[in-house]
Enzyme design. Structure first.
Site, PDB file in Angstrom:
ATOM      1  CG  ASP A   1      -0.211  -0.212   2.547  1.00  0.00           C
ATOM      2  OD1 ASP A   1      -0.714  -0.951   3.410  1.00  0.00           O
ATOM      3  OD2 ASP A   1       0.902   0.340   2.715  1.00  0.00           O
ATOM      4  CG  HIS A  13       4.308 -10.087  -0.578  1.00  0.00           C
ATOM      5  ND1 HIS A  13       3.461 -10.445   0.442  1.00  0.00           N
ATOM      6  CD2 HIS A  13       5.338 -10.958  -0.523  1.00  0.00           C
ATOM      7  CE1 HIS A  13       3.953 -11.515   1.063  1.00  0.00           C
ATOM      8  NE2 HIS A  13       5.098 -11.825   0.510  1.00  0.00           N
ATOM      9  CB  CYS A  31       7.772  -7.763 -23.046  1.00  0.00           C
ATOM     10  SG  CYS A  31       7.422  -6.068 -22.529  1.00  0.00           S
ATOM     11  CB  THR A  40       2.775 -10.485   9.565  1.00  0.00           C
ATOM     12  OG1 THR A  40       2.695 -11.530   8.578  1.00  0.00           O
ATOM     13  CG2 THR A  40       3.935 -10.728  10.504  1.00  0.00           C
TER      14      THR A  40
HETATM   15  N1  APR Z   1      -2.208  -4.129  15.033  1.00  0.00           N
HETATM   16  C1  APR Z   1      -1.435  -5.255  15.033  1.00  0.00           C
HETATM   17  N2  APR Z   1      -1.808  -6.411  14.428  1.00  0.00           N
HETATM   18  C2  APR Z   1      -2.998  -6.411  13.805  1.00  0.00           C
HETATM   19  C3  APR Z   1      -3.850  -5.283  13.753  1.00  0.00           C
HETATM   20  C4  APR Z   1      -3.399  -4.109  14.411  1.00  0.00           C
HETATM   21  N3  APR Z   1      -4.148  -2.991  14.425  1.00  0.00           N
HETATM   22  N4  APR Z   1      -4.974  -5.622  13.048  1.00  0.00           N
HETATM   23  C5  APR Z   1      -4.807  -6.908  12.661  1.00  0.00           C
HETATM   24  N5  APR Z   1      -3.638  -7.385  13.118  1.00  0.00           N
HETATM   25  C6  APR Z   1      -3.036  -8.695  12.889  1.00  0.00           C
HETATM   26  C7  APR Z   1      -4.014  -9.835  12.802  1.00  0.00           C
HETATM   27  O1  APR Z   1      -4.184 -10.419  14.086  1.00  0.00           O
HETATM   28  C8  APR Z   1      -3.302 -10.803  11.847  1.00  0.00           C
HETATM   29  O2  APR Z   1      -2.525 -11.750  12.583  1.00  0.00           O
HETATM   30  O3  APR Z   1      -2.407  -8.619  11.626  1.00  0.00           O
HETATM   31  C9  APR Z   1      -2.351  -9.914  11.048  1.00  0.00           C
HETATM   32  C10 APR Z   1      -2.730  -9.804   9.576  1.00  0.00           C
HETATM   33  O4  APR Z   1      -2.595 -11.087   9.029  1.00  0.00           O
HETATM   34  P1  APR Z   1      -2.984 -11.311   7.503  1.00  0.00           P
HETATM   35  O5  APR Z   1      -4.318 -10.721   7.245  1.00  0.00           O
HETATM   36  O6  APR Z   1      -2.734 -12.769   7.219  1.00  0.00           O
HETATM   37  O7  APR Z   1      -1.937 -10.417   6.700  1.00  0.00           O
HETATM   38  P2  APR Z   1      -0.420 -10.739   6.389  1.00  0.00           P
HETATM   39  O8  APR Z   1       0.210 -11.536   7.488  1.00  0.00           O
HETATM   40  O9  APR Z   1       0.217  -9.451   6.044  1.00  0.00           O
HETATM   41  O10 APR Z   1      -0.520 -11.647   5.062  1.00  0.00           O
HETATM   42  C11 APR Z   1       0.708 -11.988   4.421  1.00  0.00           C
HETATM   43  O11 APR Z   1      -0.549 -12.990   2.616  1.00  0.00           O
HETATM   44  O12 APR Z   1      -2.453 -12.726   1.417  1.00  0.00           O
HETATM   45  C12 APR Z   1      -1.078 -12.635   1.348  1.00  0.00           C
HETATM   46  O13 APR Z   1       0.307 -11.300   0.008  1.00  0.00           O
HETATM   47  C13 APR Z   1      -0.656 -11.226   1.031  1.00  0.00           C
HETATM   48  O14 APR Z   1       1.102  -9.912   2.031  1.00  0.00           O
HETATM   49  C14 APR Z   1       0.000 -10.759   2.314  1.00  0.00           C
HETATM   50  C15 APR Z   1       0.466 -12.060   2.939  1.00  0.00           C
END
Ligand code: APR
Length: 242
Positions: free
Chosen positions: A99, A114, A125, A188
């Site tokens: 983002d 990513h 290409c 994450t």
């Molecule tokens: N503060 C901290 N953590 C948070 C918050 C917040 N405000 N809101 C949500 N979370 C946590 C959730 O508990 C979750 O564990 O962020 C995490 C988001 O997890 P995902 O939705 O799985 O996202 P991410 O880990 O970035 O996914 C990795 O997967 O779908 C693919 O390419 C995509 O980059 C992405 C990758």
């Protein structure tokens, strides 16, 4: 709350995920109201999905491009940019987010594992990916000026390899022996590799490992420290510069 002590002998590798941008209003992928709840990954985030229905894929990413463009960085992004200003080349930010909010908050030492919502490349290409903030109308397909092939978002889809250069930057930072390593994962779920394995790479070189997340992650047990909370609240108070 434990404090993350950062001194002149410490280097800090940070990995961020969608949770860091959640407080800016950008949807995460997994869990309640996650993006993958209402969009089958296979249809919108794979090369096969793009080949089958490029218009659907462009609609999905154009909507996300518009949404992200209307959001602002939050206190979590700003805290990370401040840490980089304090640590300089002893700081590296590897993000799974596409983002651009880290850069808008002032982060410069950013590895976009990513890809980016705001970069487009040719699906056919080797033309260099280019910055593209266009929100294409539904159904519109853009073609490459050089080969007339379809353009696609410069994003790593499921089943695709990450850029080797990006992984090399992270690996080189992990393996530098000149300072004590600290690894911090924020926002994450630890569900997607190779990012989910960075914590093991950090432990492999004797690094201390931290997780800041709203919920336990798939790999919480791999971290020495787990601070449960929202990144926008935790990060501004977490670091102590000794
Ligand atoms: N503060 C901290 N953590 C948070 C918050 C917040 N405000 N809101 C949500 N979370 C946590 C959730 O508990 C979750 O564990 O962020 C995490 C988001 O997890 P995902 O939705 O799985 O996202 P991410 O880990 O970035 O996914 C990795 O997967 O779908 C693919 O390419 C995509 O980059 C992405 C990758």
């Amino acid at each position: 709350m434990d404090s993350l002590h950062l001194d002149d002998n410490t280097r800090l590798l940070v990995l961020t995920g969608a949770g860091v941008s959640a407080e800016s209003g950008i949807r995460t992928f997994r869990g309640a109201d996650g993006l993958w709840e209402d969009q089958p990954v296979e249809k919108v985030a794979t090369p096969e999905g793009f080949a089958a229905d490029p218009r659907l894929v462009w609609r999905f990413y154009s909507e996300r491009r518009a949404a992200a463009g209307a959001c602002e960085p939050n206190a979590g992004h700003r805290a990370l940019a401040e840490w980089e200003r304090r640590l300089g080349e002893r700081f590296l930010l590897a993000t799974q987010n596409i983002d651009g909010l880290h850069q808008r908050a002032g982060s410069q030492r950013v590895v976009e594992l990513h890809g980016s919502l705001f970069r487009t490349r040719c699906a056919h290409c080797t033309r260099k990916p280019f910055e593209d903030r266009t929100v294409y109308p539904v159904g519109h397909l853009e073609r490459c000026d050089e080969c007339r092939g379809l353009l696609r978002p410069d994003i790593v889809w499921f089943g695709e390899m990450l850029e080797e250069e990006n992984l090399r930057q992270v690996r080189d930072f992990l393996l530098r022996g000149d300072t004590r390593l600290v690894f911090l994962a924020v926002g994450t779920s630890g569900a997607v590799w190779p990012a989910a394995g960075f914590v093991d790479g950090a432990r492999g070189v004797g690094g201390r490992t931290w997780l800041v997340n709203a919920d336990p992650a798939d790999n919480t047990d791999r971290f020495h420290h787990f601070v449960q909370g929202r990144s926008g609240e935790v990060l501004p108070r977490l670091a102590v510069f000794d």
